[in-house]
Design a protein around this motif. Structure first.
Motif, short mmCIF file in Angstrom:
data_model
loop_
_atom_site.label_atom_id
_atom_site.label_comp_id
_atom_site.label_asym_id
_atom_site.label_seq_id
_atom_site.Cartn_x
_atom_site.Cartn_y
_atom_site.Cartn_z
N LEU A 1 -12.22 5.16 -17.77
CA LEU A 1 -11.54 3.88 -17.91
C LEU A 1 -12.56 2.89 -18.47
N THR A 2 -12.27 2.35 -19.66
CA THR A 2 -13.19 1.41 -20.32
C THR A 2 -12.56 0.04 -20.53
N ASP A 3 -11.35 -0.14 -20.05
CA ASP A 3 -10.61 -1.39 -20.25
C ASP A 3 -11.14 -2.46 -19.30
N ASP A 4 -11.70 -3.53 -19.87
CA ASP A 4 -12.29 -4.57 -19.01
C ASP A 4 -11.25 -5.42 -18.29
N ARG A 5 -9.96 -5.16 -18.52
CA ARG A 5 -8.90 -5.86 -17.79
C ARG A 5 -8.61 -5.21 -16.44
N TYR A 6 -9.10 -3.98 -16.24
CA TYR A 6 -8.75 -3.22 -15.04
C TYR A 6 -9.97 -2.61 -14.36
N ASP A 7 -9.87 -2.50 -13.04
CA ASP A 7 -10.81 -1.74 -12.24
C ASP A 7 -10.06 -0.58 -11.61
N TYR A 8 -10.64 0.60 -11.68
CA TYR A 8 -10.05 1.79 -11.08
C TYR A 8 -10.01 1.63 -9.56
N LEU A 9 -8.86 1.95 -8.95
CA LEU A 9 -8.75 1.93 -7.49
C LEU A 9 -8.69 3.33 -6.90
N HIS A 10 -7.71 4.14 -7.35
CA HIS A 10 -7.57 5.49 -6.79
C HIS A 10 -6.62 6.32 -7.64
N ASP A 11 -6.68 7.64 -7.45
CA ASP A 11 -5.72 8.54 -8.07
C ASP A 11 -4.36 8.31 -7.43
N GLY A 12 -3.31 8.61 -8.17
CA GLY A 12 -1.97 8.48 -7.64
C GLY A 12 -1.41 7.08 -7.83
N GLY A 13 -0.24 6.87 -7.22
CA GLY A 13 0.47 5.61 -7.38
C GLY A 13 0.02 4.52 -6.44
N VAL A 14 0.59 3.35 -6.65
CA VAL A 14 0.24 2.16 -5.88
C VAL A 14 0.40 2.41 -4.38
N ASN A 15 1.50 3.01 -3.98
CA ASN A 15 1.78 3.19 -2.55
C ASN A 15 1.48 4.58 -2.01
N ASP A 16 0.87 5.45 -2.81
CA ASP A 16 0.54 6.78 -2.32
C ASP A 16 -0.41 6.68 -1.14
N GLY A 17 -0.11 7.43 -0.11
CA GLY A 17 -0.97 7.44 1.06
C GLY A 17 -0.74 6.26 1.98
N ASP A 18 0.19 5.39 1.62
CA ASP A 18 0.51 4.25 2.46
C ASP A 18 1.52 4.70 3.50
N ASP A 19 1.06 4.80 4.72
CA ASP A 19 1.95 5.24 5.79
C ASP A 19 2.81 4.10 6.30
N GLY A 20 2.67 2.95 5.70
CA GLY A 20 3.44 1.80 6.13
C GLY A 20 2.83 1.17 7.35
N PRO A 21 3.48 0.15 7.86
CA PRO A 21 2.92 -0.54 9.03
C PRO A 21 3.01 0.33 10.26
N GLY A 22 2.24 -0.02 11.25
CA GLY A 22 2.36 0.65 12.53
C GLY A 22 3.69 0.28 13.13
N SER A 23 3.76 0.14 14.40
CA SER A 23 5.00 -0.25 15.04
C SER A 23 5.41 -1.62 14.55
N THR A 24 6.64 -1.71 14.08
CA THR A 24 7.16 -3.00 13.63
C THR A 24 8.18 -3.55 14.60
N SER A 25 8.45 -2.83 15.63
CA SER A 25 9.45 -3.26 16.58
C SER A 25 8.83 -4.10 17.68
N HIS A 26 9.38 -5.26 17.86
CA HIS A 26 8.94 -6.15 18.95
C HIS A 26 10.08 -6.37 19.93
N LEU A 27 11.06 -5.46 19.85
CA LEU A 27 12.22 -5.58 20.73
C LEU A 27 11.93 -4.95 22.07
N SER A 28 12.47 -5.52 23.08
CA SER A 28 12.40 -4.90 24.41
C SER A 28 13.78 -4.84 24.99
N PHE A 29 14.01 -3.83 25.75
CA PHE A 29 15.33 -3.63 26.36
C PHE A 29 15.23 -3.73 27.85
#
Length: 139
Positions: A111-139
């Motif tokens: 990659l020689t394009d000075d507009r970009y920095d390499y981050l990682h192989d794959g897509g933007v969200n690859d390996g993103d397991d998402g947030p941990g628990s998002t539930s704040h509900l109690s029963f």
């Protein structure tokens, strides 16, 4: 070349498909880029992984569809020349893909394009397991 970042070996770019990686621009925006084989020197081109007609990715994780040297948009079928990025048919006719500067050195894609920095192989969200628990509900 001090400012170049190694992306992949040229042999990692499949015939009839693409190699996808994520880069970041100066504003912190992540952009998916695909490497595709091209019959013109240096044999590989890099394009932003989106159709110019709509925000439709060519490679969503299984490789871009490529036939007869053209990248095919999976949404409307517009075909972009893998070497020039130009489209002369379909919804995207008259447009060209945004290119990303690369070079080949000893069969390594850099990659020689000075507009970009390499981050990682794959897509933007690859390996993103998402947030941990998002539930704040109690029963």
């Amino acid at each position: 070349m001090a400012d170049a970042t190694e992306i992949a070996d040229r042999s990692a770019v499949p015939a009839g498909g693409s190699y996808r990686f994520t880069a970041e621009d100066a504003f912190g925006n992540e952009t998916e880029v695909i490497l595709v084989l091209c019959e013109e020197s240096p044999g590989v081109r890099a394009w932003v992984n989106n159709c110019t007609h709509e925000d439709q990715r060519f490679d969503a994780g299984r490789g871009a569809a490529i036939r007869d040297g053209e990248i095919i948009c999976p949404r409307h079928g517009s075909m972009f020349d893998a070497c020039s990025g130009e489209c002369d048919n379909g919804e995207a006719s008259g447009t060209a893909l945004p290119g990303v500067d690369i070079e080949i050195e000893d069969d390594t894609v850099l990659l020689t394009d000075d507009r970009y920095d390499y981050l990682h192989d794959g897509g933007v969200n690859d390996g993103d397991d998402g947030p941990g628990s998002t539930s704040h509900l109690s029963f």
